[in-house]
Design an enzyme around this catalytic site. Structure first.
Site, PDB file in Angstrom:
ATOM      1  N   TYR A  37      -9.509  42.120 -29.377  1.00 30.62           N
ATOM      2  CA  TYR A  37      -8.673  41.522 -28.333  1.00 30.62           C
ATOM      3  C   TYR A  37      -7.406  42.339 -28.121  1.00 30.62           C
ATOM      4  O   TYR A  37      -7.030  42.626 -26.980  1.00 30.62           O
ATOM      5  CB  TYR A  37      -8.330  40.087 -28.735  1.00 30.62           C
ATOM      6  CG  TYR A  37      -7.341  39.397 -27.823  1.00 30.62           C
ATOM      7  CD1 TYR A  37      -7.691  39.037 -26.522  1.00 30.62           C
ATOM      8  CD2 TYR A  37      -6.050  39.105 -28.255  1.00 30.62           C
ATOM      9  CE1 TYR A  37      -6.782  38.401 -25.681  1.00 30.62           C
ATOM     10  CE2 TYR A  37      -5.139  38.471 -27.424  1.00 30.62           C
ATOM     11  CZ  TYR A  37      -5.499  38.122 -26.143  1.00 30.62           C
ATOM     12  OH  TYR A  37      -4.600  37.508 -25.313  1.00 30.62           O
ATOM     13  N   GLU A  59      -3.205  29.570 -23.331  1.00 33.68           N
ATOM     14  CA  GLU A  59      -1.900  29.599 -23.996  1.00 33.68           C
ATOM     15  C   GLU A  59      -1.407  28.174 -24.238  1.00 33.68           C
ATOM     16  O   GLU A  59      -0.774  27.888 -25.263  1.00 33.68           O
ATOM     17  CB  GLU A  59      -0.882  30.382 -23.166  1.00 33.68           C
ATOM     18  CG  GLU A  59      -1.137  31.883 -23.075  1.00 33.68           C
ATOM     19  CD  GLU A  59      -0.993  32.614 -24.401  1.00 33.68           C
ATOM     20  OE1 GLU A  59      -0.480  32.015 -25.362  1.00 33.68           O
ATOM     21  OE2 GLU A  59      -1.401  33.789 -24.483  1.00 33.68           O
ATOM     22  N   TRP A  67      -3.524  31.823 -32.493  1.00 34.74           N
ATOM     23  CA  TRP A  67      -4.286  32.418 -31.403  1.00 34.74           C
ATOM     24  C   TRP A  67      -5.708  32.740 -31.853  1.00 34.74           C
ATOM     25  O   TRP A  67      -6.652  32.677 -31.055  1.00 34.74           O
ATOM     26  CB  TRP A  67      -3.590  33.663 -30.860  1.00 34.74           C
ATOM     27  CG  TRP A  67      -4.359  34.273 -29.738  1.00 34.74           C
ATOM     28  CD1 TRP A  67      -5.022  35.455 -29.739  1.00 34.74           C
ATOM     29  CD2 TRP A  67      -4.604  33.692 -28.437  1.00 34.74           C
ATOM     30  NE1 TRP A  67      -5.656  35.655 -28.524  1.00 34.74           N
ATOM     31  CE2 TRP A  67      -5.418  34.592 -27.724  1.00 34.74           C
ATOM     32  CE3 TRP A  67      -4.215  32.504 -27.834  1.00 34.74           C
ATOM     33  CZ2 TRP A  67      -5.839  34.334 -26.416  1.00 34.74           C
ATOM     34  CZ3 TRP A  67      -4.640  32.246 -26.531  1.00 34.74           C
ATOM     35  CH2 TRP A  67      -5.442  33.156 -25.841  1.00 34.74           C
TER      36      TRP A  67
END
Length: 206
Positions: A37, A59, A67
């Site tokens: 990522y 988010e 995350w």
């Protein structure tokens, strides 16, 4: 009081050189999914509505979580939320809400699920004023941070606070200044790659 030597040491250990010889921050150095990522997505400019809406939604789901958790669940999120198509999500009914809250593959947080539906409707309405992408990008700052360590990376800014307030006025929810700063980082609006990272400046924006 932290000594100059200690500060310098903290800055040095903020990054890790991988087995491929490339330097990354600690958070992207070990987990293969996070590393991929970081190397291919994070910080690259997002200029399409679908992409911006998905990142805004994820988010919001990430708030209070890691995350890595969200990234691992991203395929399930995409399946559950019709690939984050705001037009489809804007038409969700109570039945869709119940379906989502029963889906163990996603984060089953009532407020965050409802926020995604609310924000889809706000995204659709914002098209009359130029659209979500141009709206978010209009808060790009005149300069970007130049962090040497993770400790020097901001968690919010004047611009993210202004973006948060502006989006709330447009009917968006779960768009606090810290979440919006994370969005700005993820979509290339600011570049918070550490100065020694192999990705610094890769967006072409800064």
């Amino acid at each position: 009081m932290e000594t100059v030597a200690a500060a310098a040491t903290a800055a040095m250990i903020a990054s890790v050189r991988g087995d491929d010889g490339l330097v990354r921050p600690m958070w992207a150095a070990t987990d293969p999914l996070m590393r991929e990522y970081y190397d291919t997505e994070w910080g690259m400019p997002v200029r399409d509505e679908h992409g911006m809406f998905e990142r805004l939604s994820l988010e919001a789901f990430q708030s209070g979580l890691s995350w890595a958790t969200i990234l691992k669940k991203r395929p399930a999120f995409r399946a559950a939320f019709d690939n984050f198509d705001p037009d489809l999500i804007a038409e969700y009914t109570d039945a869709d809400y119940e379906r989502l809250m029963a889906d163990a593959g996603i984060v089953r947080n009532r407020l965050k699920v409802l926020a995604t539906i609310t924000n889809a409707r706000a995204t659709r309405a914002l098209r009359d004023e130029g659209g979500l992408v141009d709206f978010v990008w209009s808060f790009r700052p005149s300069e970007t941070p130049k962090p040497r360590s993770h400790a020097e990376v901001p968690t919010q800014s004047v611009e993210s606070l202004a973006l948060s307030k502006a989006l709330k006025k447009k009917g968006f929810v779960f768009v606090g200044p810290t979440t919006m700063y994370a969005l700005m980082e993820a979509t290339g609006i600011v570049d918070t790659h550490l100065l020694d990272s192999h990705r610094r400046g890769s967006s072409g924006v800064w």
